[in-house]
Write a protein that holds these residues in place. Structure first.
Motif, PDB file in Angstrom:
ATOM      1  N   PHE A 151       0.832  -1.196   0.000  1.00 38.17           N
ATOM      2  CA  PHE A 151       0.000   0.000   0.000  1.00 38.17           C
ATOM      3  C   PHE A 151       0.871   1.253   0.000  1.00 38.17           C
ATOM      4  CE2 PHE A 151      -3.345  -2.849   1.861  1.00 38.17           C
ATOM      5  CZ  PHE A 151      -4.264  -2.681   0.837  1.00 38.17           C
ATOM      6  N   VAL A 152       2.053   1.153   0.606  1.00 38.25           N
ATOM      7  CA  VAL A 152       2.948   2.309   0.668  1.00 38.25           C
ATOM      8  C   VAL A 152       3.277   2.794  -0.737  1.00 38.25           C
ATOM      9  CG1 VAL A 152       5.279   3.062   1.300  1.00 38.25           C
ATOM     10  CG2 VAL A 152       3.924   1.735   2.916  1.00 38.25           C
ATOM     11  N   ARG A 153       3.547   1.870  -1.632  1.00 36.42           N
ATOM     12  CA  ARG A 153       3.863   2.228  -3.017  1.00 36.42           C
ATOM     13  C   ARG A 153       2.693   2.966  -3.661  1.00 36.42           C
ATOM     14  NH1 ARG A 153       3.228   0.112  -8.321  1.00 36.42           N
ATOM     15  NH2 ARG A 153       5.130   0.163  -9.593  1.00 36.42           N
ATOM     16  N   ALA A 154       1.489   2.418  -3.503  1.00 38.04           N
ATOM     17  CA  ALA A 154       0.304   3.028  -4.107  1.00 38.04           C
ATOM     18  C   ALA A 154       0.040   4.419  -3.531  1.00 38.04           C
ATOM     19  CB  ALA A 154      -0.908   2.125  -3.885  1.00 38.04           C
ATOM     20  N   VAL A 155       0.214   4.548  -2.220  1.00 39.21           N
ATOM     21  CA  VAL A 155       0.008   5.844  -1.568  1.00 39.21           C
ATOM     22  C   VAL A 155       1.018   6.866  -2.089  1.00 39.21           C
ATOM     23  CG1 VAL A 155       0.256   7.067   0.634  1.00 39.21           C
ATOM     24  CG2 VAL A 155      -1.069   4.954   0.526  1.00 39.21           C
ATOM     25  N   PHE A 156       2.272   6.434  -2.209  1.00 37.89           N
ATOM     26  CA  PHE A 156       3.300   7.367  -2.672  1.00 37.89           C
ATOM     27  C   PHE A 156       3.037   7.819  -4.107  1.00 37.89           C
ATOM     28  CE2 PHE A 156       7.134   8.234  -5.073  1.00 37.89           C
ATOM     29  CZ  PHE A 156       7.626   9.323  -4.361  1.00 37.89           C
ATOM     30  N   ILE A 157       2.624   6.909  -4.974  1.00 40.70           N
ATOM     31  CA  ILE A 157       2.368   7.274  -6.370  1.00 40.70           C
ATOM     32  C   ILE A 157       1.267   8.331  -6.450  1.00 40.70           C
ATOM     33  CG2 ILE A 157       1.471   6.413  -8.569  1.00 40.70           C
ATOM     34  CD1 ILE A 157       2.990   3.816  -8.047  1.00 40.70           C
ATOM     35  N   GLU A 204       6.845   4.150   6.894  1.00 41.77           N
ATOM     36  CA  GLU A 204       5.722   3.354   6.384  1.00 41.77           C
ATOM     37  C   GLU A 204       4.466   3.590   7.214  1.00 41.77           C
ATOM     38  OE1 GLU A 204       8.073  -0.446   4.383  1.00 41.77           O
ATOM     39  OE2 GLU A 204       7.563  -0.500   6.522  1.00 41.77           O
ATOM     40  N   ARG A 205       4.623   3.645   8.528  1.00 44.77           N
ATOM     41  CA  ARG A 205       3.462   3.894   9.393  1.00 44.77           C
ATOM     42  C   ARG A 205       2.831   5.247   9.082  1.00 44.77           C
ATOM     43  NH1 ARG A 205       6.807   1.616  13.384  1.00 44.77           N
ATOM     44  NH2 ARG A 205       7.402   3.685  14.152  1.00 44.77           N
ATOM     45  N   GLU A 206       3.670   6.257   8.928  1.00 47.72           N
ATOM     46  CA  GLU A 206       3.146   7.600   8.701  1.00 47.72           C
ATOM     47  C   GLU A 206       2.502   7.738   7.319  1.00 47.72           C
ATOM     48  OE1 GLU A 206       5.676  10.863   9.717  1.00 47.72           O
ATOM     49  OE2 GLU A 206       6.369   9.942  11.583  1.00 47.72           O
ATOM     50  N   LEU A 207       3.096   7.122   6.318  1.00 50.46           N
ATOM     51  CA  LEU A 207       2.539   7.211   4.964  1.00 50.46           C
ATOM     52  C   LEU A 207       1.165   6.551   4.864  1.00 50.46           C
ATOM     53  CD1 LEU A 207       5.754   6.498   2.856  1.00 50.46           C
ATOM     54  CD2 LEU A 207       4.437   8.626   2.845  1.00 50.46           C
ATOM     55  N   LEU A 208       0.904   5.581   5.726  1.00 51.76           N
ATOM     56  CA  LEU A 208      -0.364   4.849   5.677  1.00 51.76           C
ATOM     57  C   LEU A 208      -1.440   5.449   6.581  1.00 51.76           C
ATOM     58  CD1 LEU A 208       0.953   1.171   5.542  1.00 51.76           C
ATOM     59  CD2 LEU A 208       0.054   2.558   3.667  1.00 51.76           C
ATOM     60  N   ARG A 214      -0.324  14.045   1.624  1.00 56.64           N
ATOM     61  CA  ARG A 214       0.872  14.613   1.001  1.00 56.64           C
ATOM     62  C   ARG A 214       2.054  14.349   1.933  1.00 56.64           C
ATOM     63  NH1 ARG A 214       0.237  20.625   1.162  1.00 56.64           N
ATOM     64  NH2 ARG A 214      -0.236  20.052   3.319  1.00 56.64           N
ATOM     65  N   ILE A 215       3.252  14.467   1.414  1.00 54.04           N
ATOM     66  CA  ILE A 215       4.429  14.311   2.269  1.00 54.04           C
ATOM     67  C   ILE A 215       4.378  15.331   3.398  1.00 54.04           C
ATOM     68  CG2 ILE A 215       6.952  14.412   2.377  1.00 54.04           C
ATOM     69  CD1 ILE A 215       5.898  12.022   0.800  1.00 54.04           C
TER      70      ILE A 215
END
Length: 225
Positions: A151-157, A204-208, A214-215
């Motif tokens: 999910f991290v990848r999808a969120v980042f994209i 990873e925890r924060e991105l999810l 946004r960053i």
């Protein structure tokens, strides 16, 4: 006899912005993937210029005596020739350091000079740590895989579609998180890889988090100020 009128619901019209969003996202993703594949080439003038720019941004007003010089050790490269340290992550790791130095100069200088907190006798080398952070983020995002495996990848994209510099911003946040954890763990150089792993876990925890779109929404983004 009057034919019955057939009601056909009208489809909602998509705005030009909505139509362009997937294209922008794909273009930015491809550009980022391309950046990740560029090896540092000491013979390329643009790569040489980037190294000089990093020196100027790091040590304003201090003359660089050469692209191969003992001076580079001050920044935390392993030897006189920093080009040998880019093998793991390529040219993008130099771009990341330069982005950090120019965009968040105060935080960059604070980490470079190991200001704040109780420091270890054997500290992590700043520049080499930066290259390792780039490599860690590349592994975490796994952008080269044909299908999203996390999910991290999808969120980042999705974040990349909002801001082309999302990777570079994430790098700056990661560096700050790494240094904070380094201090909290009273770590020494031999524990650097452990600190890097815990840094990745926190990112990873924060991105999810649901509220992180946004960053700049990441809780640790505030460490940059």
């Amino acid at each position: 006899m009057v034919a019955a009128l057939l009601f056909v619901p009208s489809l909602p019209l998509l705005s030009p912005g909505a139509l362009m969003a997937p294209l922008i996202q794909e273009e930015r993703l491809q550009r980022l993937k391309h950046r990740m594949k560029i090896y540092f080439d000491a013979s390329r003038p643009d790569h040489q210029d980037a190294l000089r720019a990093l020196w100027s941004a790091t040590y304003p007003g201090q003359e660089l005596h050469g692209l191969i010089s003992e001076q580079w050790k001050e920044m935390g490269w392993q030897g006189r020739d920093p080009s040998t340290d880019f093998r793991g992550a390529g040219f993008i790791s130099l771009e990341n350091l330069l982005f950090f130095a120019k965009t968040f100069s105060t935080s960059f200088q604070r980490l470079l000079n190991k200001q704040g907190g109780k420091r270890a006798t054997w500290e992590y080398p700043f520049a080499v740590a930066g290259v390792n952070i780039t490599f860690m983020i590349m592994q975490m995002l796994d952008l080269d895989s044909s299908k999203p495996r996390t999910f991290v990848r999808a969120v980042f994209i999705q974040m990349l579609s909002e801001n082309e510099w999302a990777f570079d911003l994430l790098y700056c946040v990661a560096f700050m998180v790494m240094d904070k954890q380094w201090l909290e763990k009273n770590a020494t150089y031999m524990e650097f890889n452990d600190v890097l792993k815990s840094t990745r876990a926190q990112l990873e925890r924060e991105l999810l988090m649901n509220e992180v779109l946004r960053i700049e929404d990441m809780p640790s983004y505030g460490l940059l100020y």
